[in-house]
Design a protein around this motif. Sequence first.
Motif, mmCIF file in Angstrom:
data_model
loop_
_atom_site.group_PDB
_atom_site.id
_atom_site.type_symbol
_atom_site.label_atom_id
_atom_site.label_comp_id
_atom_site.label_asym_id
_atom_site.label_seq_id
_atom_site.Cartn_x
_atom_site.Cartn_y
_atom_site.Cartn_z
ATOM 1 N N PRO A 32 0.823 -1.216 0.000
ATOM 2 C CA PRO A 32 0.000 0.000 0.000
ATOM 3 C C PRO A 32 0.852 1.260 0.000
ATOM 4 C CG PRO A 32 -0.055 -1.077 2.145
ATOM 5 C CD PRO A 32 0.645 -2.017 1.210
ATOM 6 N N GLY A 38 0.456 5.929 -0.173
ATOM 7 C CA GLY A 38 -0.453 7.061 -0.096
ATOM 8 C C GLY A 38 0.271 8.396 0.050
ATOM 9 N N SER A 91 -7.269 5.245 2.346
ATOM 10 C CA SER A 91 -6.082 4.391 2.378
ATOM 11 C C SER A 91 -6.012 3.630 3.700
ATOM 12 C CB SER A 91 -4.812 5.232 2.182
ATOM 13 O OG SER A 91 -4.802 5.868 0.930
#
Length: 199
Positions: free
Chosen positions: A76, A78, A187
């Motif tokens: 992930p 962001g 997120s």
Amino acid sequence: MHPNPLFHNEDRALHEALIEEIGFGMVFAQTADGPRVAHTPLLSTGDGAVQFHISRGNALMRYLTAQEALIVVNGPDGYVSPRWYGDPAQVPTWNYVALELQGPVRRMAEEGLIGLLDALSARHEARIEGEPWTRAKMDDGSFRKMLGAIAGFEMEVRAWRPTFKLSQNKPAEDRARVVEALEAQGSPGLAALMRTLAP
């Protein structure tokens, strides 16, 4: 790999879990025509190797076993706005998780490739509701034809280079604001890692 040691992580079990959860990555290697990359499903064997397959027509096909290669798994990520910090004298940045794997690559025999395909489909079919697909649903001729279009490879990972950039270089108050903002901005995976891994 990020140069700041604050963002490094030596938890091999976490790295293996990232490969299993994402299940996809990029394989980079040098060819006679310059560097090339293949995007491919990945399977960790759990004993220091990672398996993958590529099309026989891929530009990397003839070069993978002649050198070390690099695999990248992206977790992930962001955008982090300076507005989320207590001190306004900051700049935008990006929090992210990534894993770089380097090592020699060998070509897998056909039975190894079939095992890889079965393991990949079993793992990912289990995440989908309904009756899982298996290759038993195919006739052998169709399966063999498709099998002939790909090749399986295994990397012996000799270097694990993880980056877990989760605002570890910021005060706790700032990190808490970043977590809340990332959750609000969609997120949640990155925010959850910040709650779990960042001090």
